[in-house]
Structure formats: structure tokens, C-alpha cells
Design an enzyme around this catalytic site. Sequence first.
Site, PDB file in Angstrom:
ATOM      1  N   GLU A   1       0.889  -1.095   0.049  1.00 58.91           N
ATOM      2  CA  GLU A   1       0.001   0.037  -0.107  1.00 58.91           C
ATOM      3  C   GLU A   1       0.994   1.178  -0.111  1.00 58.91           C
ATOM      4  OE1 GLU A   1      -3.346   0.818  -0.262  1.00 58.91           O
ATOM      5  OE2 GLU A   1      -2.378   2.818  -0.181  1.00 58.91           O
TER       6      GLU A   1
ATOM      7  N   ASP B   1      -8.025   2.013  -7.610  1.00 62.96           N
ATOM      8  CA  ASP B   1      -8.203   3.228  -7.947  1.00 62.96           C
ATOM      9  C   ASP B   1      -8.776   3.319  -9.222  1.00 62.96           C
ATOM     10  OD1 ASP B   1      -7.483   4.582  -5.592  1.00 62.96           O
ATOM     11  OD2 ASP B   1      -5.531   4.189  -6.119  1.00 62.96           O
TER      12      ASP B   1
END
Length: 247
Positions: free
Chosen positions: A102, A152
Site C-alpha cells: 500500500e 483506484d
Amino acid sequence: MTEPTHHPGRAPRVQREVTSFVRRSTRMRPVHLRAWERLRHAYVIEVPHRATSTSIAPGHPLDVAAAFGRTAPLVVEIGPGTGESLVAMAAARPEADVLAFEVYLPGVARAIGRLHEAEVTNVRLLQSDAVDGLTHLLGPASVQELWTFFPDPWPKVKHHKRRLVDRAFADLVTSRLRPGGSWRLATDWADYAIQMRAVLDPHPALVNAATDPSGWADRLADRPLTRFEQRGIDAGRTVRDLHYRRR
Ligand SMILES: C[S@@+](CC[C@H](N)C(=O)[O-])C[C@H]1O[C@@H](n2cnc3c(N)ncnc32)[C@H](O)[C@@H]1O
């Protein structure tokens, strides 16, 4: 991304021109900063990087067994955000080691706080770009299962080139998956779901493992509803799950 140079058994060399993320503020609320400082040594793996803090330098492959203190099937999550799925799904798989990439530091801090609260010990995180991580840290055919939940969406057409799941990324993932290993994805953006199918259905190293003739997979029973997913549902979007196996 430009086209990768593919050599069987090795990660394709991908010269990336754009990334799937932009640098965001690393400012954290005091509670998350405290969690970061107290818990990072237990959960976060530090690796040498290149110019940016989320990049990973080549030439330092990860000793996965040393990182987890055991040898176990390896699951990789890409972009866990604040760790909502990561914590619940790792807790449900104590027999597996779960490695998560991440880039967003406050997300990593929240995730390790959640892991600590839930007493989940089979997870390690890197605050790093997953493309660099898969390329430089993990060996060929080393991953049993890979999760890409709600990447995303980059909804504007001019930003589609930033979407993580494209052919070059699929080549990289398939080089890291073991034969028979699973790649599970989910998105609430219809055109991204279609893009994923268009890239992954014809991929020579993958088989669509959905049991439904439509090719869309059933939701993984223990994949929890995350904040991102709820936001999509509230906006009237349909969530699609996808499941592929490495040949
Ligand atoms: C829309 S959020 C979804 C978070 C989580 N999977 C969920 O379902 O709640 C996507 C996450 O992917 C991360 N991300 C994007 N590109 C990444 C990359 N190349 N490597 C690692 N993380 C990435 C972002 O920082 C963000 O936290």
C-alpha cells in the site's frame, strides 16, 4: 505503461511512465501516528528504495520466510487501503502468510492498528508500489493467491492510462502466481470491470475461474464490505467480482 519484455519464468521488465497512484499527504491523526510508531516494527517491512519513498530498489529480493518467521502459502494484497479486507481475510486464513503493498502511509498506519487490535499476526505490509514489489521482491511462481480489490478507478478517460490492471500488470502478476494460483479482483466501476475482462479473459496464462456462464465471479464469501465498496453501492454502481487461475 509501455509494453513489457517477457521472458518465461522471469518478471517482465516494465518501464513505467505513469503510476496508478499520485503522492498524497502523509499527515496522520495522532492516534494513527502512535500506532505507526509503536507497531511498525512488528508489521512493516522496510526495503531499500530508489528516488521516491514508495519505490523499491532492484537487487534485494525479499526473504519471505524470514519476514514471516515460517514457510507458508503466500497471499499478496495490492492496495489494501486502511486494511478492512486485509485484516478480516488474513484472520480467516491463519495457515497463509499475507503480504500487502500500500503506497498511502496513513492507510498502512490504520491497517497495522487494526491488525494489532484483531491480534492478527500473519500479515506484513510494505509502504510501496506493488508493481515494484512484485518485480523486485518476489520470485517467479511464489504467490498462491493475489487480491486486487477496488483498485483506484481513474474514471476520467484521460486518466485511464493510470489504471493498475492492464496487460503489462497482468503479465507481471501471472509471472508471480504459482500454476493453479488465484487472482481475485473486484471493482464497482462498470467500464473498469469490462477493461479487466478484456485484458484477463484472453490472457494466455490465465483461465477465467468464474462458475457463472456470464464470466463474472461470485463474491468471495469472506470479503467484507469496505468503505470504498459501500460508497460505490450508495452511488448506484454495481460491484463486479472476478476470479482467474494461473494455468
Ligand atoms: C480505492 S482504494 C481501495 C482500498 C481497499 N482495497 C478497499 O477495497 O477498501 C485503492 C488503494 O490502492 C492503493 N494503490 C494504488 N496504486 C497502488 C500501487 N501501485 N501499489 C500499492 N498500492 C496502490 C491506493 O493508495 C489506495 O489505498
